[in-house]
Design an enzyme around this catalytic site. Structure first.
Site, mmCIF file in Angstrom:
data_model
loop_
_atom_site.group_PDB
_atom_site.id
_atom_site.type_symbol
_atom_site.label_atom_id
_atom_site.label_comp_id
_atom_site.label_asym_id
_atom_site.label_seq_id
_atom_site.Cartn_x
_atom_site.Cartn_y
_atom_site.Cartn_z
ATOM 1 N N GLU A 173 -4.580 7.769 -3.329
ATOM 2 C CA GLU A 173 -5.022 6.513 -2.734
ATOM 3 C C GLU A 173 -5.288 5.457 -3.796
ATOM 4 O O GLU A 173 -5.107 4.257 -3.550
ATOM 5 C CB GLU A 173 -6.293 6.767 -1.901
ATOM 6 C CG GLU A 173 -6.752 5.569 -1.084
ATOM 7 C CD GLU A 173 -5.824 5.263 0.087
ATOM 8 O OE1 GLU A 173 -4.870 6.029 0.328
ATOM 9 O OE2 GLU A 173 -6.045 4.237 0.766
ATOM 10 N N HIS A 224 1.822 4.441 -2.914
ATOM 11 C CA HIS A 224 1.937 5.897 -2.735
ATOM 12 C C HIS A 224 3.331 6.383 -3.147
ATOM 13 O O HIS A 224 3.478 7.395 -3.829
ATOM 14 C CB HIS A 224 1.725 6.258 -1.260
ATOM 15 C CG HIS A 224 0.300 6.216 -0.795
ATOM 16 N ND1 HIS A 224 -0.700 6.932 -1.404
ATOM 17 C CD2 HIS A 224 -0.290 5.566 0.244
ATOM 18 C CE1 HIS A 224 -1.857 6.726 -0.768
ATOM 19 N NE2 HIS A 224 -1.632 5.886 0.234
ATOM 20 N N HIS A 226 0.831 -1.203 0.000
ATOM 21 C CA HIS A 226 0.000 0.000 0.000
ATOM 22 C C HIS A 226 0.872 1.263 0.000
ATOM 23 O O HIS A 226 0.746 2.121 -0.868
ATOM 24 C CB HIS A 226 -0.917 -0.031 1.232
ATOM 25 C CG HIS A 226 -1.803 1.165 1.359
ATOM 26 N ND1 HIS A 226 -3.122 1.165 0.979
ATOM 27 C CD2 HIS A 226 -1.556 2.412 1.816
ATOM 28 C CE1 HIS A 226 -3.647 2.362 1.189
ATOM 29 N NE2 HIS A 226 -2.707 3.139 1.711
ATOM 30 N N GLU A 227 1.765 1.350 0.978
ATOM 31 C CA GLU A 227 2.607 2.557 1.072
ATOM 32 C C GLU A 227 3.537 2.657 -0.129
ATOM 33 O O GLU A 227 3.850 3.757 -0.588
ATOM 34 C CB GLU A 227 3.403 2.559 2.379
ATOM 35 C CG GLU A 227 2.557 2.563 3.657
ATOM 36 C CD GLU A 227 1.494 3.653 3.700
ATOM 37 O OE1 GLU A 227 1.680 4.708 3.063
ATOM 38 O OE2 GLU A 227 0.454 3.445 4.365
#
Lengths: 493, 493
Positions: free
Chosen positions: B293, B267, B263-264
Site C-alpha cells: 500500500e 501497486h 493508486h493501482e
C-alpha cells in the site's frame, strides 16, 4: 446386479476432472482475449500443471475398477451413455504417457503465441520449428493411441474429435464432393458485384453493440455468457452458466462480422442448450465437433444468408446506422456471392469445403511424414492453385491463417465439412417440422427454430451417436444431397 | 552441513504451489472483470477445487522433512528468507483443516457475488447471512491458527497480511493518530470550492486511453500487464510477466479515475519490479500489504496530488480534451480539498485513516462476538457520526461500500493506514536522495523516482521485514510524523 456405489464414484470423480478442465478453459479464454505478451511462458507452465493434474486424475486406477463394476450392473440409457464415454476416455488416458501430455500442452501454448507473431509479421520461419515439434508430438500421440489395421496415424487423432472418423472414410466423402463443388462453381452464372460500400467503416463500438443485440435476439443469454473480441473468432464453455464467444474487432465490413457472429452464436446456443442436469457428464456434453459445427453453420448459412432473414435484417441495419437506401435483394446477393478466395473463414458456402480439403490432405501428409513442415508453404500454395484456382500472396493469407495446428488440433478440419452436411440436412428437417419457419425468420422471430433445435439436438447431448442422431431427426443417414440441393437453389443451377 | 537437495526440493514444490495459486488468481481476475452472473456457482466450485488441491500440496508431509533438513544447513540470506516464510506457511497450512479452507473459498466466492448484488440494490439483508457465515468461518480459522497469550482472534488473521501486526499494536498507533487527524481537520481553513465541472462527463473511451498513457509514462509495462475495468479498482499478479489492474468504468469525473488509476498503478509497478529471478519464491514476493500500500499511496498522494505534478499534468489534460482554460492551481486545490465524506475510496488524505479506524473496530468486534452481523449497519453509521461527523444515507454508501469482508479479508484494513505512514516516510527519503525530484515530476519525468523505488523497495522483495526495510531506507523506525508533517504543509496549518 446394480452397483450404484461404483457409478456414483465415477460421477463424482469425472465431475472433478471436468471441473479442472473448465479451469483450463478459463486460462485458454484469457490467453486469447486479454493476456499480455510477456506472460506466454508462465501461462504455458500453468496449463502444463493443470494437464499434469488432470492426467493423474484420469489415470487413477480406481476408474478401471469402477468402470468394470458399473458396466456389469443394470443401467439406464443415460448411465450407459456416460459409462461408454468414460470407458473411451479411460482407454485414451491410460495410453497417453504423462510426459507427452505435458509436452503437448506446453508446446501448443508456446506455439499459439509464435503463430500469432508469425501471422502478424508474415514470417513462416518463425512458426516452422514449433509446427515441427507439434507434428512430432502428435505423431507420438497417435502411436500411443493406436489405430485399427489398414488405418493411419491421422485416424487415431481424428477419433477424439468425431468418433469413428478415419482418413479413408473422409476421403470417400471428399472425393465425389470435390467434383460436385467444382462443377457447381463452373456452372454458377457470372455475378454482378453488389455495392456494399455503405457497410464499410461503420463505428466499431456501434457495430459491436448492434451484433450483441442480434445474438441476444437469436437466443444467447448474456446472464450465462460473454461476447468479447479476439484475433480469431471462437466459442468456448467455461462451465455451467458460462459460455464465451468472440468476434473479431478489426472487421472493416459489417457483413463479415455478422457472419462470424452468427456462426459463433450457433455454437454458443448449443452449449447454452445442453442439459444442465447432466453438467460435467458426457450425457450433458456436445455430441462431437461435426454436430457442434452443424449448429453454427445452420445459423450462419441457412438462417443468416436466407432471403427471409434479409427481408427483416435489412431494416434493422438501416435503422441502426441511419442508412435508408439499403436494398434487401442486393444485400442477399452480396452475402451469397461465390468466389474462390484465399481465406477459409471468409469463404462462401460453395467454396468453403475446398479449403477444408486442402488442410485435410496436408495434415495427413505431415503426420505420415510425406510432407516436411518446412515444405508446407509450397504445398499449401500448390493445393490452392489446384482446388481453388488462386495463389496466396503471403503466408499470412496462406498456411498461417488458421490457429488450429498451432493448438495441436490435427484431424480436426474435416469436422467443418461434415458440419456443413449435417446443417443442410437438419435445416430441411426443421422446415418440414415448422411450416411457418420462413415467415418467422422474416419477422426476426427465431424462438420456434431454437426451440426445435433444443428439443431435437441440444437436449439429447451425447445420448445417441452423431449418425444415429441424424437418422432419428431427419429420417435418413447423412448425405451430401441436401447441401448440394441447397447450393443449387441458391445459385439457380 | 549443507543440504542442497532438500532446499531444491522445497524450491520446486513451492514453485508448484505458487503456480497453482496464480491460476486461482486468473479465476479471480476473470470473476471481477468478465464473468457472467449465472456462472457464480460453477466458479465457486472451480476455486474450491484449486483451494483443495493447493491445501494438499501445502500439507505434503515431505515439506516438514525438507524444512528441517534445509534449516540445519548453511544458507545464504536469500535462502534463509525463503526458508523462514516457507516455515511460516507450513505452520499455517498444517493448522488449517481442509474442510475449512474449502468452505472459506466457496463461501467467499458466493458472498462476493451477493455483495455486488446487495450493493447494487442497497439491500443489506441480502448480504447479512453471507457475512454471518464468513465471520463464523474466519473465527474458526483464527482459533485453528491460534494467537499469543493476551491477544485475540483478530491477531491470528492479521498476521497473514502483515506479520506481527496485532489489534493491540494497531490500537496503540490509531488512538493518538485519531486525535491528531481530528485536530488537523478542525484547524484546516475553510476552503472555497474549485470549479472542476469541465472535467465531468468526458467521453469514457477517451478518458480510458488518456489514463493508460499516463500509467505507461509512470512506467507500467503493457507487454507485461493489462488495465481493464471493474466495480472496485484492484491490482493482481497472475504470474511472471502478467500484472493486471483495473479502473472504474463509471467515473463521472476525471479526477476520481485519475486518483484510483495512479493508486493501482503504484501497486502494479511494485509487482512488475519484483525480482524475476526469484519468481515463485518469498524472496521475490511483495513484502506484506502495508509496504504494498505504501507504493500505491506514494504515487497517488505524494506524486499525483503534488504541485509539481499539476504544473505538468494540467497541460496534458488541456491538450487531450481541448480544454485550454484549465488552471493548475485550481486543480491542485481541487484534488487536495479535504472534507469528511462517506466513501473510503473517495476520501482525502486528511480523513482517509478515520474510515480505516471505523472498519478496524467493527471487524474486531464482529470476530470477538461483541457485534452481530445484523447490527452492522447501525454500528457503522454510529461510528461515522462519531469519527467523521457524517451519516450514510444508505447501506450502499455505508457498510456495503467495500469488497473486502465479502472476500473473507478480515484483519486487512489497518494495512491501508500503515501504508499511508510508510508512503510519507519513504517519499521524504526519496526527496533527500533525489534533489531534482520535484523538477523531474514537474516535467512528467517519473523514471528517476521509479528507479529509486526499484532499488530500495522492489528489488529487496521480502529479504528484510517491513520494519527493517523502513529503517534501512529511511534511517528511522516507522512513525506518523512524516505523514502529519506532510498534511500540515498541504493545508498550511
Amino acid at each position: 446386479m446394480s452397483n450404484p456405489t461404483a457409478y456414483q464414484s465415477l460421477v463424482d470423480h469425472q465431475r472433478d476432472i471436468a471441473l479442472l478442465g473448465s479451469t483450463q478453459a478459463v486460462l485458454g479464454w484469457d490467453q486469447e482475449t486479454q493476456m499480455p505478451s510477456d506472460a506466454v511462458a508462465h501461462r504455458a507452465a500453468q496449463l502444463g500443471q493443470l494437464t499434469r493434474l488432470t492426467h493423474q486424475m484420469q489415470t487413477d486406477p480406481r476408474i478401471g475398477d469402477w468402470l468394470d463394476a458399473a458396466g456389469n450392473s443394470d443401467t439406464d440409457a443415460d448411465q450407459a451413455c456416460n459409462i461408454s464415454y468414460w470407458r473411451k476416455g479411460w482407454d485414451r488416458a491410460t495410453r497417453m504417457p504423462e510426459d507427452l501430455a505435458v509436452a503437448l500442452s506446453e508446446a501448443s501454448s508456446v506455439a499459439m503465441a509464435a503463430w500469432q507473431q508469425a501471422r502478424a509479421t508474415d514470417s513462416f520461419p518463425e512458426f516452422a520449428p514449433h509446427l515441427e515439434t507439434l507434428v512430432g508430438l502428435k505423431r507420438r500421440e497417435a502411436e500411443a493411441m493406436g489405430w485399427p489395421a489398414g488405418g493411419e496415424a491421422w485416424d487415431a487423432l481424428a477419433d477424439e474429435f468425431d468418433p469413428g472418423m478415419t482418413a479413408a472414410s473422409v476421403s470417400a466423402v471428399f472425393t465425389p464432393l470435390r467434383s460436385a463443388l467444382v462443377d457447381l462453381r463452373a456452372s454458377v452464372p457470372e455475378q454482378t458485384t453488389a455495392d456494399i460500400s455503405a457497410l464499410k467503416g461503420l463505428p466499431v463500438d456501434q457495430q459491436t453493440r448492434f451484433l450483441k443485440d442480434l445474438v441476444a435476439r437469436m437466443g444467447f443469454s448474456f446472464d450465462g455468457g460473454v461476447m468479447a473480441t479476439s484475433t480469431h473468432p471462437f466459442c468456448t464453455s467455461l462451465g455451467a452458466g458460462d459460455v464465451r464467444m468472440t468476434m473479431r474487432s478489426d472487421e472493416d465490413t459489417l457483413l463479415t462480422a455478422l457472419g462470424s457472429s452468427m456462426h459463433e452464436c450457433g455454437h454458443a446456443l448449443y452449449e447454452q442448450g445442453l442439459p444442465r442436469v447432466f453438467a460435467g457428464q458426457p450425457r450433458g456434453a456436445y455430441n462431437g465437433l461435426s454436430i457442434h459445427e452443424s449448429q453454427s453453420r445452420l445459423w450462419e448459412n441457412h438462417v443468416g444468408r436466407s432471403k427471409p432473414f434479409w427481408e427483416w435484417f435489412t431494416g434493422q441495419i438501416a435503422d441502426e446506422f441511419a442508412l435508408p437506401g439499403l436494398d434487401a435483394e442486393q444485400l442477399y446477393r452480396a452475402v451469397n456471392r461465390t468466389e474462390a478466395g484465399l481465406i477459409r473463414v471468409e469463404a462462401d458456402q460453395a467454396t468453403y469445403d475446398l479449403h477444408i480439403m486442402v488442410r485435410f490432405e496436408l495434415e495427413r501428409a505431415l503426420l505420415n511424414g510425406d510432407l516436411k513442415p518446412s515444405e508446407l508453404p509450397d504445398a499449401w500454395n500448390a493445393h490452392y492453385r489446384d482446388y481453388l484456382g488462386v495463389t496466396p500472396d503471403s503466408n499470412a493469407t496462406g498456411c498461417l491463417q488458421d490457429i488450429h495446428w498451432s493448438m495441436g488440433a490435427m484431424g480436426y478440419f474435416p469436422t467443418y465439412t461434415l458440419g456443413n452436411l449435417y446443417a443442410a440436412q437438419l435445416f430441411d428437417a426443421a422446415r418440414a417440422a415448422l411450416p411457418a419457419l420462413e415467415t418467422q425468420i422474416a419477422s426476426g422471430d427465431f424462438a420456434p427454430l431454437l426451440a426445435w433445435l433444443r428439443t431435437e439436438i441440444h437436449d439429447p447431448g451425447r445420448l445417441h451417436s452423431p449418425s444415429e442422431l441424424c437418422e432419428r431427426v431427419t429420417g435418413k443417414a447423412l448425405s451430401a444431397e441436401p447441401m448440394l440441393a441447397h447450393l443449387g437453389r441458391l445459385h439457380g443451377v
